[in-house]
Design a protein around this motif. Structure first.
Motif, PDB file in Angstrom:
ATOM      1  N   LYS A 187       0.867  -1.222   0.245  1.00 21.49           N
ATOM      2  CA  LYS A 187      -0.189  -0.072   0.052  1.00 21.49           C
ATOM      3  C   LYS A 187       1.105   1.412   0.152  1.00 21.49           C
ATOM      4  CE  LYS A 187      -2.017  -1.012   4.121  1.00 21.49           C
ATOM      5  NZ  LYS A 187      -1.011  -2.808   4.309  1.00 21.49           N
TER       6      LYS A 187
ATOM      7  N   HIS B 225       0.413  -4.799  14.336  1.00 20.53           N
ATOM      8  CA  HIS B 225       0.358  -3.010  13.231  1.00 20.53           C
ATOM      9  C   HIS B 225      -0.550  -2.189  13.828  1.00 20.53           C
ATOM     10  CE1 HIS B 225       1.798  -0.353  10.897  1.00 20.53           C
ATOM     11  NE2 HIS B 225       0.188  -0.133  10.317  1.00 20.53           N
TER      12      HIS B 225
ATOM     13  N   GLY C  18       4.072  -2.386  10.162  1.00 18.59           N
ATOM     14  CA  GLY C  18       4.701  -1.650   9.892  1.00 18.59           C
ATOM     15  C   GLY C  18       4.810  -0.608  10.975  1.00 18.59           C
ATOM     16  N   GLY C  19       4.873   0.930  10.448  1.00 12.42           N
ATOM     17  CA  GLY C  19       5.243   2.151  11.179  1.00 12.42           C
ATOM     18  C   GLY C  19       5.851   2.624  11.410  1.00 12.42           C
TER      19      GLY C  19
ATOM     20  N   GLU D  45       6.389  -6.098   8.399  1.00  8.70           N
ATOM     21  CA  GLU D  45       5.238  -5.621   6.480  1.00  8.70           C
ATOM     22  C   GLU D  45       6.055  -3.906   6.909  1.00  8.70           C
ATOM     23  OE1 GLU D  45       2.519  -7.440   7.366  1.00  8.70           O
ATOM     24  OE2 GLU D  45       1.351  -6.315   8.185  1.00  8.70           O
TER      25      GLU D  45
ATOM     26  N   GLY E 160       6.386  -0.294   4.980  1.00  3.95           N
ATOM     27  CA  GLY E 160       5.944   0.790   3.370  1.00  3.95           C
ATOM     28  C   GLY E 160       6.352   1.662   3.670  1.00  3.95           C
ATOM     29  N   ARG E 161       6.654   3.103   4.423  1.00  4.00           N
ATOM     30  CA  ARG E 161       7.245   4.064   4.469  1.00  4.00           C
ATOM     31  C   ARG E 161       8.374   4.380   4.386  1.00  4.00           C
ATOM     32  NH1 ARG E 161       4.460   8.808   6.326  1.00  4.00           N
ATOM     33  NH2 ARG E 161       2.796   7.465   6.598  1.00  4.00           N
TER      34      ARG E 161
ATOM     35  N   TYR F 180       2.800   6.595  -0.546  1.00  7.99           N
ATOM     36  CA  TYR F 180       2.428   7.295   0.085  1.00  7.99           C
ATOM     37  C   TYR F 180       1.945   8.505  -0.663  1.00  7.99           C
ATOM     38  CZ  TYR F 180       1.802   3.405   4.222  1.00  7.99           C
ATOM     39  OH  TYR F 180       1.871   2.439   4.555  1.00  7.99           O
TER      40      TYR F 180
HETATM   41  C1  LIG Z   1      -1.199  -3.387   8.568  1.00  2.00           C
HETATM   42  C2  LIG Z   1      -0.611  -3.019   7.612  1.00  2.00           C
HETATM   43  N1  LIG Z   1       0.997  -3.437   8.092  1.00  2.00           N
HETATM   44  C3  LIG Z   1       1.966  -2.177   7.360  1.00  2.00           C
HETATM   45  C4  LIG Z   1       1.761  -1.069   7.201  1.00  2.00           C
HETATM   46  C5  LIG Z   1       2.619  -0.444   6.511  1.00  2.00           C
HETATM   47  O1  LIG Z   1       2.848   0.283   7.349  1.00  2.00           O
HETATM   48  P1  LIG Z   1       4.259   1.893   6.838  1.00  2.00           P
HETATM   49  O2  LIG Z   1       4.285   1.511   5.933  1.00  2.00           O
HETATM   50  O3  LIG Z   1       3.514   2.578   8.430  1.00  2.00           O
HETATM   51  O4  LIG Z   1       5.275   0.924   7.023  1.00  2.00           O
HETATM   52  C6  LIG Z   1       0.457  -0.992   7.172  1.00  2.00           C
HETATM   53  C7  LIG Z   1      -0.134   0.823   6.546  1.00  2.00           C
HETATM   54  O5  LIG Z   1      -0.696   0.939   7.039  1.00  2.00           O
HETATM   55  C8  LIG Z   1      -0.626  -2.292   7.684  1.00  2.00           C
HETATM   56  O6  LIG Z   1      -1.657  -1.135   8.288  1.00  2.00           O
END
Ligand SMILES: Cc1ncc(COP(=O)(O)O)c(C=O)c1O
Length: 407
Positions: A54, A190, A231-232, A270, A272-273, A378
Motif C-alpha cells: 500500500k 500493526h 510497519g509504522g 512489514e 511501507g513508508r 503514500y
Molecule cells: C497492516 C499494515 N501493515 C503494514 C503497514 C505499513 O505501514 P508503514 O507504511 O507505516 O510501515 C500498514 C499501513 O497502514 C498496515 O495497515
C-alpha cells in the motif's frame, strides 16, 4: 537531500523540457535497492522483512524490491493481482473489510496467511475452510492496549476499526474448538504510523512478544509461531537530519534473538513508508511567483492532487529549490523573490492545495524547479489525481547510479 543520481538527472530533465512545464515523479531505484539490501542484511535470522504494498504499488518498485525482501503484505484484491504474477515469495493479506473474492485467495492456496480482524472474519474463514475440509492459516490481528506514544497515527490502543480488542482475545482463544478450520499461525499487531523512536519500537515489539508467550502458555497454540509487528517505522519529514535510528533498532533486535529463539517465535516486519519513502522525488516547475495581502505565493505545475501528503498532514513537505538559469518565456518578465517566506501551492482551485507553508527562500523565480524529496511512500497513490482533470505527472525510474549524465 537530493540523491546524487537524481541531482545528475535533473539537467537531463530540463534539457528535454518541451512546451509544457516540468512535472514528474522520479524514483531512484538504485538507492532503493541499496537501502533495502542494508535493512535486510542488518536483521537477525529470526526476523523477516515484508513490503507493505500500500505504501507504493508501482510495479517498477515492486519488481525492484522482489529480490531483496522476504515477502509482501497486501490489503486488497487489486494489490494481490499485481503481486501474484511477479513473485513466488510469501504473501500476507490483511484488511479490515474483506470481500468473499479476497477470502478465496487464502482457500486457493495463494497466500501465506490472512489476518483476522473480527469475529465475523473468523466465522467466514472457518466456513470457507469447511468447504474444502482444510485448515486455513491465519493471524489474529490484535487491537492491543499498548500505545506507541510518539507515533503520528495510532491504529491500536485507541478506539479504531482495526483488529480485535486485546481484552476479547483470551475468550476467543478459549473458543477455538468452534473454528476447526482455522489454523492460528500467530498474531498481528500493526499499531501505528510514522514512529521515529527506535527504542519505542523495540519496546512495542517486546510487549507483543510477552502477550504471545502468555497466550501460548495458557491456551494450547502449537502452531502460533509468528509475531507480525506490522510497519509504522517513520521517516522524519520535519527534520530529515534526525531519522529513525535503524542501527539502534537492528541492534536491539539482535539482542532479542535468544528470547525469540527460546520461545520459537518468528518476527515479521512489514514496512511501507520506511522502505520506499526516501527513494521518491516529486519535481515541479514554478509557474508564477506573486504577492497577496502581504504574503508571497509560488504556484507550481502540479500540486496536492499528485502529492497529497503535505495537505493531509498539514505540513511543509521537505524540498530543495533547483535554480534554473534559462527562462523559457522571454521576453516576458520573470517574477522572483529574494530572502522571503513563501507559500508554495499547486494548480487546483482550493486554498488547501498547499505543499510548503511560509518556507524561507534565498531566491525563487518562475521557471525554477522544486524537488520534493521523501515522496516515495503514500505519495502519488493517495492523491486525488483527477480533480480538475489536469494531466498526470511523468514517471521516471533511475536504475543506475549516476554521478553525471552526459547529454
Ligand atoms: C497492516 C499494515 N501493515 C503494514 C503497514 C505499513 O505501514 P508503514 O507504511 O507505516 O510501515 C500498514 C499501513 O497502514 C498496515 O495497515
Amino acid at each position: 537531500m537530493i540523491s546524487k543520481t537524481v541531482s545528475a538527472y535533473l539537467p537531463l530533465l530540463l534539457s528535454n523540457r518541451k512546451e509544457d512545464p516540468i512535472c514528474a515523479y522520479i524514483y531512484d531505484i538504485y538507492k532503493l535497492k541499496k537501502h533495502v539490501q542494508h535493512l535486510r542484511e542488518s536483521l537477525p535470522s529470526y526476523c523477516s522483512l515484508f513490503y507493505a504494498v500500500k505504501a507504493n504499488p508501482d510495479m517498477k518498485i515492486i519488481q525492484a524490491l522482489e529480490g531483496y525482501i522476504d515477502g509482501f503484505d497486501t490489503a486488497s484484491e487489486g494489490e494481490l493481482v499485481k503481486i501474484l504474477d511477479h513473485t513466488d515469495k510469501p504473501i500476507i493479506f490483511g484488511a479490515p473489510a474483506k470481500k468473499d473474492s479476497e477470502l478465496e485467495y487464502l482457500s486457493k492456496g495463494n497466500l501465506h496467511c490472512m489476518n483476522i480482524e473480527s469475529e465475523r472474519d473468523m466465522h467466514r474463514l472457518n466456513r470457507l475452510g469447511s468447504v474444502t475440509g482444510e485448515k486455513l492459516p491465519v493471524l489474529i490481528r490484535v487491537n492491543s492496549t499498548y500505545q506507541v506514544a510518539r507515533s503520528s497515527h495510532k491504529m491500536t490502543g485507541v478506539p479504531t476499526q482495526f483488529g480485535i480488542e486485546e481484552e476479547r482475545i483470551p475468550t476467543l482463544l478459549n473458543e477455538l474448538s468452534d473454528y476447526p478450520y482455522l489454523e492460528i499461525k500467530g498474531f498481528h499487531f500493526h499499531a501505528m504510523s510514522n514512529n521515529l523512536d527506535a527504542r519505542d519500537h523495540l519496546e512495542f515489539i517486546q510487549s507483543c512478544l510477552k502477550k504471545i508467550v502468555e497466550w501460548k502458555a495458557v491456551f494450547s497454540l502449537p502452531s502460533a509461531t509468528t509475531l507480525n509487528a506490522g510497519g509504522g517505522i517513520g521517516i522524519n519529514y520535519q527534520n530529515p537530519e534526525e531519522p529513525f535510528d535503524w542501527e539502534a533498532f537492528a541492534n536491539g533486535l539482535q539482542q532479542m534473538e535468544a528470547l525469540f529463539t527460546h520461545e520459537g517465535i518468528q518476527l515479521i516486519l512489514e514496512l511501507g513508508r520506511y522502505m520506499v519513502g526516501d527513494c521518491g522525488y516529486y519535481v515541479a516547475e514554478v509557474m508564477d511567483v506573486k504577492r497577496n495581502h502581504g504574503e508571497h505565493f509560488a504556484l507550481i505545475r502540479g500540486g496536492t492532487h499528485h502529492l497529497r501528503l503535505p495537505a493531509a498532514w498539514k505540513m511543509s513537505h521537505p524540498h530543495t529549490i533547483y535554480p534554473v538559469d534559462i527562462w523559457f518565456d522571454e521576453p516576458l518578465p520573470r517574477p522572483e523573490i529574494r530572502e522571503e517566506h513563501v507559500t508554495v501551492s499547486g494548480e487546483l482551485c482550493t486554498p488547501n492545495d498547499v505543499l510548503i507553508r511560509k518556507g524561507y527562500v534565498e531566491r525563487l523565480k518562475a521557471g525554477d524547479l522544486i524537488v520534493f524529496s521523501m515522496a516515495g511512500a503514500y505519495g502519488w497513490t493517495i492523491s486525488h489525481h483527477d480533480f480538475l482533470s489536469h494531466p498526470h505527472p511523468e514517471f521516471h525510474y533511475l536504475e543506475e547510479h549516476l554521478d553525471k549524465v552526459d547529454f
